[in-house]
Design a protein around this motif. Sequence first.
Motif, PDB file in Angstrom:
ATOM      1  N   UNK A   1       7.380   9.177  -2.898  1.00 28.35           N
ATOM      2  CA  UNK A   1       6.272   8.807  -2.135  1.00 28.35           C
ATOM      3  C   UNK A   1       6.079   7.577  -0.853  1.00 28.35           C
ATOM      4  N   UNK A   2       5.805   7.586  -0.060  1.00 25.05           N
ATOM      5  CA  UNK A   2       5.998   6.460   0.402  1.00 25.05           C
ATOM      6  C   UNK A   2       4.856   5.159   1.038  1.00 25.05           C
ATOM      7  N   UNK A   3       5.399   3.752   0.938  1.00 25.40           N
ATOM      8  CA  UNK A   3       4.903   2.944   0.441  1.00 25.40           C
ATOM      9  C   UNK A   3       5.212   1.446   1.744  1.00 25.40           C
ATOM     10  N   UNK A   4       4.536   0.666   2.319  1.00 25.26           N
ATOM     11  CA  UNK A   4       5.122  -0.541   3.169  1.00 25.26           C
ATOM     12  C   UNK A   4       4.687  -1.856   2.155  1.00 25.26           C
ATOM     13  N   UNK A   5       5.095  -3.056   3.000  1.00 23.29           N
ATOM     14  CA  UNK A   5       5.222  -3.799   2.301  1.00 23.29           C
ATOM     15  C   UNK A   5       4.507  -4.623   3.374  1.00 23.29           C
ATOM     16  N   UNK A   6       3.581  -5.774   2.510  1.00 27.05           N
ATOM     17  CA  UNK A   6       3.184  -6.860   4.193  1.00 27.05           C
ATOM     18  C   UNK A   6       2.716  -8.013   3.027  1.00 27.05           C
ATOM     19  N   UNK A   7       3.415  -9.034   3.934  1.00 30.75           N
ATOM     20  CA  UNK A   7       3.531 -10.549   3.677  1.00 30.75           C
ATOM     21  C   UNK A   7       3.034 -11.035   3.566  1.00 30.75           C
ATOM     22  N   UNK A   8       3.051 -12.479   3.412  1.00 32.53           N
ATOM     23  CA  UNK A   8       1.992 -13.457   3.770  1.00 32.53           C
ATOM     24  C   UNK A   8       2.389 -14.988   3.374  1.00 32.53           C
ATOM     25  N   UNK A   9       1.875 -15.983   3.674  1.00 34.06           N
ATOM     26  CA  UNK A   9       2.444 -17.513   2.589  1.00 34.06           C
ATOM     27  C   UNK A   9       0.982 -18.108   1.889  1.00 34.06           C
ATOM     28  N   UNK A  10       0.385 -18.310   1.130  1.00 32.50           N
ATOM     29  CA  UNK A  10      -0.785 -19.078   0.883  1.00 32.50           C
ATOM     30  C   UNK A  10      -0.546 -20.722   0.656  1.00 32.50           C
TER      31      UNK A  10
ATOM     32  N   UNK B   1       0.925  -1.598   0.105  1.00 32.08           N
ATOM     33  CA  UNK B   1       0.256   0.264   0.084  1.00 32.08           C
ATOM     34  C   UNK B   1       0.695   1.458  -0.134  1.00 32.08           C
ATOM     35  N   UNK B   2       0.877   2.457  -0.980  1.00 32.72           N
ATOM     36  CA  UNK B   2       1.301   2.711  -0.807  1.00 32.72           C
ATOM     37  C   UNK B   2       0.757   4.895  -0.085  1.00 32.72           C
ATOM     38  N   UNK B   3       0.703   5.185   0.501  1.00 33.25           N
ATOM     39  CA  UNK B   3       0.669   6.410   1.204  1.00 33.25           C
ATOM     40  C   UNK B   3       0.830   7.166   1.681  1.00 33.25           C
ATOM     41  N   UNK B   4       0.972   8.676   0.943  1.00 34.28           N
ATOM     42  CA  UNK B   4       2.024   9.777   1.647  1.00 34.28           C
ATOM     43  C   UNK B   4       2.872   9.992   0.457  1.00 34.28           C
TER      44      UNK B   4
ATOM     45  N   UNK C   1      -7.866  11.307  -9.616  1.00 31.02           N
ATOM     46  CA  UNK C   1      -6.859  11.330  -8.569  1.00 31.02           C
ATOM     47  C   UNK C   1      -7.199  11.975  -7.523  1.00 31.02           C
ATOM     48  N   UNK C   2      -6.392  11.788  -6.608  1.00 29.32           N
ATOM     49  CA  UNK C   2      -7.323  11.450  -5.176  1.00 29.32           C
ATOM     50  C   UNK C   2      -6.357  11.585  -4.107  1.00 29.32           C
ATOM     51  N   UNK C   3      -6.623  11.366  -3.046  1.00 27.64           N
ATOM     52  CA  UNK C   3      -5.594  11.335  -1.711  1.00 27.64           C
ATOM     53  C   UNK C   3      -6.331  10.656  -0.708  1.00 27.64           C
ATOM     54  N   UNK C   4      -6.007  10.634   0.442  1.00 28.27           N
ATOM     55  CA  UNK C   4      -6.319  10.244   1.716  1.00 28.27           C
ATOM     56  C   UNK C   4      -6.496  10.935   2.678  1.00 28.27           C
ATOM     57  N   UNK C   5      -8.209  11.488   3.149  1.00 30.97           N
ATOM     58  CA  UNK C   5      -8.545  12.033   4.331  1.00 30.97           C
ATOM     59  C   UNK C   5      -8.665  11.797   5.533  1.00 30.97           C
ATOM     60  N   UNK C   6      -8.194  11.890   6.629  1.00 31.98           N
ATOM     61  CA  UNK C   6      -8.448  12.339   8.008  1.00 31.98           C
ATOM     62  C   UNK C   6      -9.298  13.455   8.834  1.00 31.98           C
ATOM     63  N   UNK C   7      -9.448  13.122   9.715  1.00 34.18           N
ATOM     64  CA  UNK C   7      -9.884  14.238  10.611  1.00 34.18           C
ATOM     65  C   UNK C   7      -8.637  15.107  10.783  1.00 34.18           C
ATOM     66  N   UNK C   8      -7.220  14.431  10.848  1.00 34.38           N
ATOM     67  CA  UNK C   8      -6.401  15.616  11.090  1.00 34.38           C
ATOM     68  C   UNK C   8      -6.478  16.529  10.057  1.00 34.38           C
TER      69      UNK C   8
END
Length: 328
Positions: free
Chosen positions: A216-225, A152-155, A301-308
């Motif tokens: 751009x800022x991303x994270x990596x999450x992994x698992x095993x199928x 997921x890419x956020x930021x 295009x778009x972007x994430x919105x929070x209460x902040x």
Amino acid sequence: MNVLGRSGTPFFFVISYDLEHNLLFEKEGAGHGRSAAFSLPLGEYGAWGNSPPLPEQIRFEPVPCPVDWYVSAFSSVRAHLLRGDSYLLNLCVATPVKTNLTLSHLFRFAQAPYRMFLGPDASAAGVHGRACSCFSPEPFVRVRGREIATFPMKGTADAATLEARRWLEEDEKENRESATIVDLMRNDLSMVASRVQVKRYRYISPVETRGGTILQCSSEIGGVLPENWPSRLGEIIMALLPAGSVTGAPKEATCRAIAEAEDMERGFYTGIFGFFNGRDLDSAVAIRFMEEDGANLVYKSGGGITVMSRMEDEYREAIAKVYVPFDL
């Protein structure tokens, strides 16, 4: 997808944001009349050797949506956030662009790891029948062997400076946005995989655009199928959709709030596309996206919105994301 996965048959696919318009293209023949082209790390589809060269002088002039409209949409989103319906919501806008580029230019020349082109389809009603081109930097899920990962890419920072990097690393709103989506995607992956863990949290990558380098800022999450995952490929993909990075959390209530706030159909924008080569899988989130709307080209295009979030900052971010990643 389950049948082709079970038989080890390679295919490309596109799934719309609303999950209602889905296309399969087998590697040896599309099976229907809609023209298409794809480029992903695992493979390519479609011949583009005869497409026209880029214009000597590129014209690319976005016509941003009126601030008044964005204020109204932002207010709708904020009301849902304050009520607790959502913790994070991805608000998208459509921006007409005056340009001498074509969708085929964007597919052929954009510097992006995941690219897609769909020609028009007169048999598909509304936005789903429009020609479109996507040049996405964001993978959705990748499978190698039995290892599945999502990114997921956020930021986004609109400059590649030390100050911009420090802001992206330290800003509280950006950190909370990443934490929310990483938690959502970790839970989503746990529905289809075991041993799910966050492998990289908030790593920053440069992206080249005609206006300069952005971060751009991303994270990596992994698992095993499970071992039989190819025979359940369609079930696995559909269980993870729509992509959390372009909806928000919690997903179901946030999607209802998005439908209320946005005045457009997303269509294939913020859906996914990908390629199964018979053994492994690449897929991408359909962002950095342009489509034909009559005689015009429109960039979504778009972007994430929070209460902040501050309305002015989010409006600027949505406009800053209207770019073409050409390295000229």
